[in-house]
Design a protein around this motif. Structure first.
Motif, PDB file in Angstrom:
ATOM      1  N   SER A  17     -85.862 -13.927 -23.156  1.00  0.00           N
ATOM      2  CA  SER A  17     -87.292 -14.140 -22.538  1.00  0.00           C
ATOM      3  C   SER A  17     -87.417 -15.600 -22.546  1.00  0.00           C
ATOM      4  O   SER A  17     -87.090 -16.537 -23.625  1.00  0.00           O
ATOM      5  CB  SER A  17     -88.310 -13.392 -23.255  1.00  0.00           C
ATOM      6  OG  SER A  17     -88.566 -14.361 -24.443  1.00  0.00           O
ATOM      7  N   LYS A  20     -93.927 -18.477 -23.113  1.00  0.00           N
ATOM      8  CA  LYS A  20     -94.980 -18.651 -22.427  1.00  0.00           C
ATOM      9  C   LYS A  20     -95.154 -19.948 -21.895  1.00  0.00           C
ATOM     10  O   LYS A  20     -94.891 -20.958 -22.388  1.00  0.00           O
ATOM     11  CB  LYS A  20     -95.979 -18.247 -23.293  1.00  0.00           C
ATOM     12  CG  LYS A  20     -97.556 -18.312 -22.567  1.00  0.00           C
ATOM     13  CD  LYS A  20     -98.624 -18.385 -23.272  1.00  0.00           C
ATOM     14  CE  LYS A  20     -99.268 -19.724 -23.616  1.00  0.00           C
ATOM     15  NZ  LYS A  20    -100.377 -19.957 -23.940  1.00  0.00           N
ATOM     16  N   ASP A 143     -89.650  -8.478 -27.626  1.00  0.00           N
ATOM     17  CA  ASP A 143     -88.927  -8.665 -26.261  1.00  0.00           C
ATOM     18  C   ASP A 143     -88.151  -7.473 -26.194  1.00  0.00           C
ATOM     19  O   ASP A 143     -87.016  -7.552 -25.706  1.00  0.00           O
ATOM     20  CB  ASP A 143     -88.167  -9.950 -26.402  1.00  0.00           C
ATOM     21  CG  ASP A 143     -88.899 -11.137 -26.308  1.00  0.00           C
ATOM     22  OD1 ASP A 143     -89.864 -11.131 -25.840  1.00  0.00           O
ATOM     23  OD2 ASP A 143     -88.256 -12.187 -26.646  1.00  0.00           O
ATOM     24  N   THR A 153     -89.545 -13.612 -16.744  1.00  0.00           N
ATOM     25  CA  THR A 153     -91.067 -13.896 -16.953  1.00  0.00           C
ATOM     26  C   THR A 153     -91.669 -14.597 -15.739  1.00  0.00           C
ATOM     27  O   THR A 153     -92.759 -14.442 -15.621  1.00  0.00           O
ATOM     28  CB  THR A 153     -91.344 -14.659 -17.950  1.00  0.00           C
ATOM     29  OG1 THR A 153     -90.653 -16.217 -17.978  1.00  0.00           O
ATOM     30  CG2 THR A 153     -91.053 -14.078 -19.409  1.00  0.00           C
ATOM     31  N   THR A 156     -94.018 -12.119 -14.199  1.00  0.00           N
ATOM     32  CA  THR A 156     -95.408 -11.933 -14.796  1.00  0.00           C
ATOM     33  C   THR A 156     -95.981 -13.326 -15.019  1.00  0.00           C
ATOM     34  O   THR A 156     -96.606 -13.476 -15.896  1.00  0.00           O
ATOM     35  CB  THR A 156     -95.009 -11.171 -16.262  1.00  0.00           C
ATOM     36  OG1 THR A 156     -94.231 -11.759 -16.987  1.00  0.00           O
ATOM     37  CG2 THR A 156     -94.691  -9.715 -16.197  1.00  0.00           C
ATOM     38  N   ARG A 160     -94.691 -13.997 -21.427  1.00  0.00           N
ATOM     39  CA  ARG A 160     -94.546 -12.591 -21.942  1.00  0.00           C
ATOM     40  C   ARG A 160     -95.641 -12.080 -22.290  1.00  0.00           C
ATOM     41  O   ARG A 160     -96.667 -12.155 -23.178  1.00  0.00           O
ATOM     42  CB  ARG A 160     -93.823 -13.301 -23.543  1.00  0.00           C
ATOM     43  CG  ARG A 160     -92.484 -13.790 -23.307  1.00  0.00           C
ATOM     44  CD  ARG A 160     -91.942 -14.311 -24.473  1.00  0.00           C
ATOM     45  NE  ARG A 160     -91.923 -13.199 -25.671  1.00  0.00           N
ATOM     46  CZ  ARG A 160     -92.538 -13.213 -26.737  1.00  0.00           C
ATOM     47  NH1 ARG A 160     -93.346 -13.940 -27.146  1.00  0.00           N
ATOM     48  NH2 ARG A 160     -92.030 -12.162 -27.435  1.00  0.00           N
TER      49      ARG A 160
END
Length: 526
Positions: A17, A20, A143, A153, A156, A160
């Motif tokens: 991942s 952020k 994750d 990501t 989104t 995360r």
């Protein structure tokens, strides 16, 4: 719907991942189902501290975990072809249970090369071993929502989202608390908006039946589900916005791009595998659709975004989480669960339909003609039918967790040592159809959970990433919307049998699950 693994007919999917994004909050931007609890006082307990300890003592014989992963690259691809093409998912697991004479064994889980760097898992297929996957003192959930790989990501908004966070991460508690707040704030809108949205669905099915003699259930059900979620949780009718009637198709494309390595399209196997599991589909394919969805949720979520800022979450991050919770978790869960329930109830036949209609109508009449949560608590057969549907075909089929320490995991017959860092995987449809826990485990038994003895079995209903007898909290990974999902599932059965005495369906198999066609709706006669 649940908060730690995928739902849907052939989904159940993870990879490395991105962290952020620290971009400044902006509206324009380029998912996990809104499953939130409607209880007035959601649990907010914190997880117990992880204690470094030796594996628990056991009275069962400790055995070496059977099975192996095969040669690097070759073994995972061999297992992948068995899973998708040569055997199919259920037979993949059944054949290995028979081969090893064990419900715990080693195997590879898709997608494997070239999508996932490490497909090796310890498989749990019984109701006794499976619950270790819910114990966050023993397993890490970071994750692992989609399993051995994680979608980009970029899908989104660079974040995360909650489904991929472990309870030990600071944002997990904040984001889960935000979902609890949202559900509590909108709880009074759930029942009336469900009635409105599903009345539209039933009227549409009736009209199509009258003109064509049959009616497809899937697309109209998806539209009703999204309309209901938008109206009840956000106070906005999608038809009056730029989304119009297109949201379900946008969401379906977005879900597919995330989860394509876990699908089969029914193409010739080598072509199918080449297309879906050689490289990830680029997020750019759904960037425009995702932006439209994001704009809708940003414009409709003001009061939730205000609360998010108050508790230390940016409006942007909160909005991406609301989108994921609504579109992946809630809508995705309903997209699978509602057709499954209709299929199971439809196949059960007229006798059960009559019993449900009598129970539901009697209780509603005695409650002044109103559908309320209290009234539905007085319908034991209806509640049992919902739980049995969730047991037979749980919307969350695959669960993952990474051992935080050396563990001893017990099946019914033996105990097995799992080392710290090993990936543990459970296939829930086998755990919830464990013949050592449930009589007639493979059958749909409508009244299975009626009465005191039946209610004791609820601890073995695990669809919500935890036992049905327990509640979600900020310290666990149980589905934030557990109570919400149970409520809307009950509402579907209640609305169905207030309106109809009985119904008939046809079920066709497709690469992406069952396709339902309604062939008869018998209007209520008493």
């Amino acid at each position: 719907m649940a908060s730690t693994s995928l739902a849907f007919p052939s989904l159940q999917p993870m990879f490395q991942s991105s962290r952020k994004s620290s971009k400044p909050s902006t509206r324009r931007f380029i998912v996990r189902p809104i499953t939130a609890s409607v209880s007035e006082k959601p649990s907010v307990s914190v997880p117990p501290a992880t204690v470094v300890a030796q594996p628990e003592p056991t009275k069962l014989p400790i055995k070496k975990i059977p099975g192996n992963y095969g040669l690097p690259f070759v073994g995972p691809i061999r297992d992948r072809f068995d899973y998708f093409y040569n055997q199919g998912r259920d037979e993949y697991f059944k054949s290995r249970v028979q081969k090893y004479q064990s419900t715990v064994f080693r195997a590879n889980m898709p997608p494997g090369p070239l999508i996932a760097s490490n497909p090796n898992v310890v498989v749990l297929l019984d109701g006794k071993s499976f619950p270790v996957l819910f114990d966050v003192t023993k397993v890490e959930k970071k994750d692992l929502f989609t399993g051995t790989f994680m979608p980009s990501t970029e899908l989104t908004g660079g974040y995360r989202v909650l489904s991929y966070l472990d309870p030990s991460e600071p944002n997990h508690g904040k984001l889960k608390r935000l979902l609890f707040f949202h559900l509590k704030a909108r709880r009074d809108h759930v029942i009336p908006e469900f009635h409105s949205s599903y009345t539209e669905l039933f009227e549409g099915l009736e009209n199509e039946l009258a003109t064509k003699g049959k009616a497809a259930f899937g697309e109209p059900s998806d539209l009703a589900a999204f309309n209901f979620l938008a109206r009840s949780l956000y106070g906005t009718n999608p038809v009056d916005t730029k989304l119009g009637l297109d949201a379900p198709k946008m969401i379906a494309k977005w879900l597919f791009v995330q989860l394509s390595p876990l699908f089969s399209l029914g193409l010739p196997k080598h072509l199918d595998d080449l297309l879906l599991r050689t490289a990830r589909l680029p997020p750019a394919l759904v960037k425009a659709d995702y932006q439209k969805l994001y704009d809708f949720f940003y414009a409709s979520s003001g009061f939730v975004l205000d609360e998010a800022e108050r508790i230390g979450i940016s409006r942007e991050e909160a909005c991406h989480n609301l989108l994921f919770a609504t579109c992946f978790n809630s809508f995705g869960g309903m997209k699978f669960l509602f057709p499954s329930m209709v299929k199971l109830i439809g196949r059960a036949g007229v006798k059960l339909h009559t019993q449900l209609a009598e129970e539901i109508r009697s209780v509603i009449r005695s409650n002044g003609g109103n559908i309320t949560m209290a009234a539905m608590e007085q319908m034991p057969l209806m509640k049992s039918v919902v739980y049995e549907s969730l047991r037979i075909e749980p919307p969350v089929a695959l669960q993952y967790g990474k051992a935080k320490k050396d563990l001893v995991i017990e099946s019914h017959d033996a105990a097995f040592r799992v080392k710290e860092g090993e990936m543990i995987f459970g296939y829930q449809p086998f755990a919830t159809k464990d013949p050592k826990i449930f009589e007639r485990a493979e059958e749909f038994v409508a009244d299975r959970f009626v009465g005191e003895e039946g209610e004791k079995l609820l601890k073995h209903v695990l669809w919500s990433n935890g036992p049905e007898s327990e509640s979600p909290s900020i310290g666990n990974k149980q589905c934030a919307g557990k109570d919400f999902v149970a409520l809307v599932s009950r509402l579907l059965v209640v609305e169905l049998f207030l309106r109809y005495d009985s119904f008939e369906i046809e079920v066709d198999s497709t690469p992406l699950g069952a396709a339902l066609t309604v062939t008869s709706l018998k209007k209520a006669s008493f």
